[in-house]
Enzyme design. Structure first.
Site, PDB file in Angstrom:
ATOM      1  N   HIS A 112      -1.632  -7.283  -4.964  1.00  0.00           N
ATOM      2  CA  HIS A 112      -1.991  -7.662  -6.325  1.00  0.00           C
ATOM      3  C   HIS A 112      -0.752  -7.393  -7.186  1.00  0.00           C
ATOM      4  CE1 HIS A 112      -6.207  -6.639  -4.878  1.00  0.00           C
ATOM      5  NE2 HIS A 112      -6.217  -7.934  -5.126  1.00  0.00           N
ATOM      6  N   ASN A 120       1.283  -2.910  -5.917  1.00  0.00           N
ATOM      7  CA  ASN A 120       0.085  -2.110  -6.154  1.00  0.00           C
ATOM      8  C   ASN A 120      -0.482  -1.479  -4.890  1.00  0.00           C
ATOM      9  OD1 ASN A 120      -0.846  -1.705  -8.899  1.00  0.00           O
ATOM     10  ND2 ASN A 120      -0.753  -3.925  -9.080  1.00  0.00           N
ATOM     11  N   ASN A 121       0.272  -1.566  -3.801  1.00  0.00           N
ATOM     12  CA  ASN A 121      -0.130  -0.898  -2.559  1.00  0.00           C
ATOM     13  C   ASN A 121      -1.436  -1.445  -1.981  1.00  0.00           C
ATOM     14  OD1 ASN A 121       2.061   0.631  -3.309  1.00  0.00           O
ATOM     15  ND2 ASN A 121       0.841   2.348  -4.024  1.00  0.00           N
ATOM     16  N   HIS A 122      -1.744  -2.675  -2.299  1.00  0.00           N
ATOM     17  CA  HIS A 122      -2.934  -3.318  -1.739  1.00  0.00           C
ATOM     18  C   HIS A 122      -2.433  -4.328  -0.709  1.00  0.00           C
ATOM     19  CE1 HIS A 122      -4.827  -2.429  -5.940  1.00  0.00           C
ATOM     20  NE2 HIS A 122      -4.752  -1.339  -5.180  1.00  0.00           N
ATOM     21  N   ILE A 123      -2.244  -3.834   0.485  1.00  0.00           N
ATOM     22  CA  ILE A 123      -1.553  -4.599   1.530  1.00  0.00           C
ATOM     23  C   ILE A 123      -2.579  -5.432   2.288  1.00  0.00           C
ATOM     24  CG2 ILE A 123      -0.100  -4.403   3.576  1.00  0.00           C
ATOM     25  CD1 ILE A 123       0.654  -1.537   2.419  1.00  0.00           C
TER      26      ILE A 123
END
Lengths: 147, 538
Positions: free
Chosen positions: B317, B470-473
Site C-alpha cells: 500500500h 507500508n510493510n504490507h507485502i
C-alpha cells in the site's frame, strides 16, 4: 514575535523529582565522578542559557560534559560566541538525548538520556514520553489539562 | 552432511509469525502433531524495550536484535538486505523472529470489503479473488477472536459482519475527534480503526492499553496482539517449535508432493524434516524466495512455479503523507498511534482509473521529529523551547494507504548478482514500480489534505514528494482459479503440490487499501480448518 512564541513558560518538573535536577547551585557541584572539570559551572550555565531550561537535568548535563572533547567543552564554557555547528550539537544532545560526535571526533552517536531529554520536558504537561505509560486507559479521549 | 530429524509430523509450519502461528495453534488444538520452524530466535519484550530506550537511533527496527543468520531489512535503508533493482524502491521492514512482524505493527485489523475482492468484474482492473467475501466472513470473525480485535458497531464502509467485534472500539483521541469533525464537514466518513488491542479491559491475559505511545516499534506492556502470543498457545496445545532454523529448500517427490523441508542452523549445519503436510508462512518476500530457490528435477522452475507466477505481482500500500500546522493544539502522541480511518474513499466507480485509499491521521508522538528541525533553523533558548512545544502539539500529519494493482513485472527473485547472506543464501532482489493508477490516488489524497487543512486554519500544507512503504507485502504467490496464471487456489493450497499451503498476504490477488493482517489471519484460520478436516475426517 508570532503566536508560536507567545506560549506560557512552565515550570520544569521533569519526572517530578527535584533530586533529578541540576539547579544553579547544584550545577556548580558536579555529580560525583561526572562532569568533574574546572569550568563545569560555566558549562552548565551556558547550557541553561542555550537551551532555555533552568534548571537542567543533572545526569544529562554531566553525561554531555563527559562525552565532549575537552576543546569543545571549553568552547561552551567560555563566554565567546560558540561556533554554530558546536552549538547545534550541544542543543541536539540536550534536547534529544543523543550526542553526535563532531567532525574529527571518533565514535558513533550515543544516547546520553531518554526520558530526561529536554524535548520531552517541553511538553510534559500534555504528551508522555514514548514507552512510558501515559495515564489510565482511555485518558487520551480528553484534552490535556495544561499546567 | 544433512541430518534428517526423527519426527515426521502431520503438519510442518514454516514461519512463526501470525500467519503460521494461527494454523499451527488450530491444528495442534485439533490433536494434530505439529512442528513449527522459525528462522529466528525467540524475543523477550523487556530486553527489547531496554534496547529501544538505549538506542541512539530509535527506528522501527531499534528494539530488534541483529541476527546474522536471519538478516532483515534495515531502517531507514532497506538495501542492506533487499537488493533494490528499481525503478522504485520497495522499502519494507519485516522481523525474522518468533512472532514475526506483528511485534512492530499498529495492530490495525481491517476487513476487506466485498468489492475489494471483485475489482476486475466491477471496475475492469486488477484481479478478482476466487473466493467471495461471504466465504471468508465467518473466518474474519474467528480471526478477530484470536487476535482480540476492538472495533465499532455497524460502521459504514467497514466490512459487513455477522457478529459484533469482540471488543468495543477504542476511544478516539482528541486529535482524532477533531479530524473526524473536520473531515465530516467535507462530506467524508471517519470511523474508529479496528485494532487488536485492549483499551478498557483485560482480554486474553493482555492488560489494557495505558497510552505508551509506542505501538510501533514495540508495545511495552503487551496490550496489543503480537504473533508470539499465538505461538505460545500453539506450544501449549502440543506443537513443537524449532527456532533458528532457516528453511532454504523444499523437496518435491515424484508424485508432486512436498517430501521434506531443509533448513540451516546458525552454524550452517543442514537438517531436513519430513512431514505429511507443509504450510509455508515465511513472509511475503522470504516465502517466494524459498520456492524459487527450490529448483530440482521434479520442480525445474522452483516449487509451485509451473505458472511462472511465484515472486511476481508484488504489491504494497504505497503511502502518502501530508503535514500542516493546526491553529489550535491537537496534541499528537496521546494514546495509541493510529485510532481512526477515513473510509469513504475505500470504494467507488473511481476505481476504474484511480486506486482506492484509506486516510488516517497520525497520532504518533512527533517531539523527536520536530526538535532537530527547530535546532537546525538556529533557534536557541526560550524561543527554541517554545517552538518545540508549539510544533509538537500543533502539527497534523495525514497518511494515506493506496491500493496497488498486481503487475507481474513487480517481482522478487533470489539475487541474480549472487549476493548472499552469511549462510550463503541468496538475498531477495526486488524489481518494483508504482504505476499511475496508484499515483492518481496519491494526488487525490494531497488535494483532499489541502481542503482539510483549511478547516484547521493552516497556512500551508507540505506533501511527501514520493511514497513510503507500508510493510504490507502482498501478491508474490498469487491466488487464482487458473493454475496457468496463479500459484495457489482459493484455499491457499498450491496448484502444483497437494500437500503445500501458503499462509501469507503473498496469496492476495488484490490488496484493498487497508492493512493486510486481519485478512492474513482469516485465511490462516480457514486454512487450518480445511487441513484439520483433511487430516481428521469425521
Amino acid at each position: 514575535m508570532d503566536d508560536r512564541h507567545r506560549l506560557t513558560r512552565r515550570s520544569f518538573t521533569m519526572l517530578g523529582t527535584a533530586a533529578f535536577l541540576a539547579p544553579i547551585t547544584a550545577a556548580a557541584q558536579p555529580a560525583p565522578g561526572a562532569g568533574d572539570f574546572i569550568g563545569f559551572a560555566d558549562f552548565a550555565a551556558r547550557c541553561r542559557e542555550l537551551s532555555g531550561f533552568d534548571p537542567l537535568p543533572r545526569t544529562l548535563l554531566t553525561r554531555l560534559a563527559n562525552r565532549m572533547p575537552e576543546g569543545d567543552r571549553r568552547a561552551v564554557a567560555q563566554r565567546d560566541p560558540i561556533p554554530e555547528p558546536l552549538r547545534k550539537r550541544v542543543l541536539k544532545a540536550l534536547y534529544t538525548g543523543v550526542y553526535e560526535p563532531g567532525d574529527g571526533e571518533d565514535g558513533e552517536s550515543v544516547r546520553i538520556g531518554y526520558p530526561d531529554a529536554l524535548m520531552y520536558a517541553a511538553v510534559d504537561d500534555s504528551i508522555n514520553v514514548p514507552t512510558y505509560c501515559g495515564g489510565l486507559p482511555g485518558y487520551w479521549e480528553q484534552k490535556p489539562v495544561l499546567s | 552432511m544433512t541430518t534428517t530429524l526423527p519426527q515426521s509430523p502431520e503438519l510442518c509450519v514454516i514461519g512463526a509469525g501470525v500467519a503460521g502461528a494461527l494454523v499451527a495453534k488450530r491444528a495442534a488444538e485439533a490433536g494434530m502433531r505439529v512442528t513449527i520452524l522459525d528462522c529466528g530466535p525467540r524475543l523477550d519484550r523487556a530486553e527489547m524495550l531496554e534496547r529501544f530506550r538505549q538506542a541512539a537511533n530509535q527506528s522501527l527496527m531499534a528494539p530488534y536484535p541483529v541476527v546474522e543468520h536471519a538478516p532483515q531489512p534495515g531502517m531507514p535503508r532497506t538495501d542492506d538486505y533487499l537488493v533494490q533493482k528499481g525503478p522504485d524502491p520497495y522499502d519494507q521492514q519485516y522481523i525474522r523472529a518468533v512472532g514475526g512482524t506483528t511485534w512492530h505493527w499498529g495492530a490495525a485489523t481491517w476487513r476487506f470489503i466485498p468489492n475489494d475482492m471483485r475489482i476486475k468484474s466491477l471496475y475492469g482492473v486488477g484481479r478478482d479473488w476466487p473466493i467471495g467475501y461471504d466465504e471468508i466472513e465467518p473466518w474474519y470473525y474467528q480471526a478477530e477472536l484470536e487476535l482480540g480485535v476492538a472495533g465499532p458497531d455497524d460502521a459504514p464502509f467497514d466490512g459487513p459482519r455477522s457478529q459484533p467485534y469482540p471488543l468495543p472500539a477504542a476511544p478516539l483521541s482528541y486529535l482524532d475527534q477533531v479530524f473526524k469533525n473536520n473531515a465530516e464537514q467535507l462530506g467524508e466518513v471517519v470511523i474508529p480503526a479496528p485494532q487488536a488491542r485492549n483499551h478498557s479491559q483485560i482480554w486474553d491475559g493482555r492488560p489494557p492499553c495505558c497510552g505508551n505511545a509506542n505501538c510501533m516499534p514495540l508495545c511495552p506492556i503487551g496490550a496489543q496482539y503480537s504473533g508470539n502470543m499465538t505461538v505460545e498457545k500453539a506450544e501449549a496445545a502440543g506443537a513443537e517449535l524449532i527456532t533458528n532454523a532457516v528453511v532454504h529448500f523444499l523437496e518435491v517427490g515424484d508424485d508432486g508432493r512436498i517430501v521434506a523441508a531443509r533448513y540451516l542452523t546458525p552454524q550452517a549445519e543442514e537438517f531436513r524434516i519430513e512431514a505429511e503436510r507443509f504450510v509455508l508462512a515465511a513472509n511475503g518476500i522470504e516465502g517466494p524466495k524459498i520456492m524459487l530457490m527450490s529448483t530440482q528435477d521434479n520442480a525445474p522452475e522452483g516449487v509451485g512455479n509451473s505458472s511462472d507466477m511465484v515472486g511476481r505481482n508484488l504489491m504494497d500500500h504505497p503511502g502518502s503523507g501530508s503535514r500542516w500546522y493546526s491553529a489550535e493544539p491537537v496534541w499528537p502522541g496521546r494514546g495509541p498511534m493510529i485510532l481512526s480511518g477515513l473510509v469513504s474513499m475505500r470504494d467507488g466507480d473511481f476505481r476504474r482509473t484511480t486506486a482506492a485509499r484509506k486516510l488516517q491521521p497520525s497520532n504518533f508522538n512527533i517531539v523527536g521529529w520536530v526538535t532537530p528541525e527547530a535546532i537546525d533553523e538556529g533557534l536557541t533558548g526560550e524561543a527554541l523551547r517554545e517552538q518545540v512545544r508549539y510544533r509538537s502539539t500543533h502539527r497534523m500529519i495525514l497518511w494515506g494507504l493506496h491500493e496497488q494493482l498486481p503487475d507481474p513485472s513487480n517481482r522478487i527473485v533470489p539475487s541474480t548478482d549472487k549476493l548472499t547472506d552469511k549462510l550463503g543464501i541468496p538475498r531477495p532482489e526486488i524489481h518494483y514500480r508504482v504505476d499511475d493508477y496508484t499515483w492518481a490516488s496519491i494526488r487525490e489524497a494531497h488535494r483532499f489534505a489541502e481542503r482539510l487543512a483549511e478547516l484547521y486554519g493552516a497556512d500551508e500544507v507540505e506533501h511527501d514528494t514520493g511514497f513510503s512503504g507500508n510493510n504490507h507485502i502482498m501478491g508474490a504467490t498469487i491466488m487464482g482459479e487458473d493454475p496457468g496464471d496463479s500459484v495457489v487456489d482459493g484455499d491457499c493450497r498450491t496448484h502444483d503440490h497437494p500437500n503445500l499451503w501458503i499462509s501469507s498476504s503473498s496469496t492476495f490477488p488484490s490488496g484493498s487499501s487497508v492493512n493486510s493482517t486481519l485478512t492474513i489471519a482469516a485465511l490462516a484460520v480457514r486454512m487450518a480448518d480445511k487441513i484439520v478436516r483433511q487430516a481428521r475426517p469425521q
